[in-house]
Write an enzyme that holds these catalytic residues in place. Structure first.
Site, PDB file in Angstrom:
ATOM      1  N   HIS A  78      50.705  71.549 100.812  1.00 22.87           N
ATOM      2  CA  HIS A  78      51.847  71.325  99.852  1.00 22.87           C
ATOM      3  C   HIS A  78      51.683  72.625  99.011  1.00 22.87           C
ATOM      4  CE1 HIS A  78      53.918  68.929  96.437  1.00 22.87           C
ATOM      5  NE2 HIS A  78      53.670  70.039  95.963  1.00 22.87           N
ATOM      6  N   GLU A  79      50.582  73.160  98.482  1.00 19.58           N
ATOM      7  CA  GLU A  79      50.369  73.917  97.288  1.00 19.58           C
ATOM      8  C   GLU A  79      50.750  75.516  98.417  1.00 19.58           C
ATOM      9  OE1 GLU A  79      50.735  73.416  94.460  1.00 19.58           O
ATOM     10  OE2 GLU A  79      50.391  71.407  94.591  1.00 19.58           O
ATOM     11  N   HIS A  82      54.411  76.239  98.584  1.00 15.92           N
ATOM     12  CA  HIS A  82      55.058  76.770  97.642  1.00 15.92           C
ATOM     13  C   HIS A  82      54.864  78.353  97.749  1.00 15.92           C
ATOM     14  CE1 HIS A  82      56.102  73.297  95.438  1.00 15.92           C
ATOM     15  NE2 HIS A  82      54.982  72.846  95.213  1.00 15.92           N
TER      16      HIS A  82
END
Length: 170
Positions: A78-79, A82
C-alpha cells in the site's frame, strides 16, 4: 529479547517486500525506482505512511508486530504504491485511480484504503462527545483543540456539532 528478534525478522521481510514491489513496478513502467528509506516511528492508529518528497516509508512497529502477515502483504505494498504513483504520475489523489491501478493490476491486491487491525494497544486516551445521532470518542489532540483553541468538529452523518458528554453525577 524475543520481540527484538521478531522485529529484526519482520524488518527483513519488509525490506524484501519493498524490493519485490519495486521490481514489479520497474518491469511494468520500464524505469528504475530508488530504494526508499524505511523507519518504524509511526505512532497512533496509522499502520504506515509514505513520505513522497523524501522517498521514505514509515511504519508502526507495534501494529507490525501484532499483525505481521497482513502487515507485510497489505500495508507495505500500500505504502510502496504511493511512492511509485508519485514518481510516475506526480501529485494525484492519494487513493485515486493511479494508486488503485498499481495496487490491483500491478501488485495483484485489493486496493483497501484503510487497515482493519485491532487498535487497542495503540489507541490513546479518548473523550466522549455527542452529536445529534451518536457518541464519538475523540483523541486527546482533538479534545484539546476544542477545549484550548475553541475548534469545532462536525459529525459527518448528521452535521451536528460535537459537544462534550456530561459526566455522570451519581
Amino acid at each position: 529479547m524475543q520481540q527484538q528478534t521478531l522485529f529484526r525478522h519482520l524488518n527483513m521481510q519488509v525490506q524484501r517486500k519493498v524490493n519485490a514491489c519495486l521490481a514489479l513496478a520497474e518491469k511494468h513502467f520500464q524505469r528504475t525506482f530508488p530504494i526508499p528509506e524505511i523507519h518504524y516511528r509511526v505512532r497512533g492508529l496509522k499502520a504506515g505512511v509514505a513520505y513522497l518528497e523524501k522517498n521514505s516509508l514509515g511504519f508502526n512497529r507495534t501494529l507490525m508486530l501484532e499483525n505481521s502477515d497482513e502487515f507485510i502483504t497489505q500495508v507495505v505494498p500500500h505504502e510502496v504504491a504511493h511512492l511509485v504513483v508519485y514518481q510516475v504520475f506526480g501529485r494525484v489523489k492519494p487513493h485515486g485511480e493511479e494508486w488503485r491501478g498499481v495496487m490491483g493490476e500491478l501488485f495483484g491486491l485489493t486496493p483497501h484504503t484503510c487497515h482493519r487491525f485491532n487498535l487497542e494497544s495503540v489507541r490513546g486516551q479518548t473523550f466522549a462527545y455527542r452529536c445529534n445521532c451518536r457518541v464519538h470518542h475523540l483523541s486527546l489532540r482533538r479534545h484539546h483543540n476544542i477545549q484550548r483553541r475553541n475548534m469545532r468538529y462536525i459529525c459527518r452523518e448528521c452535521q451536528g456539532e460535537l459537544v462534550p458528554c456530561s459526566p455522570n453525577k451519581n
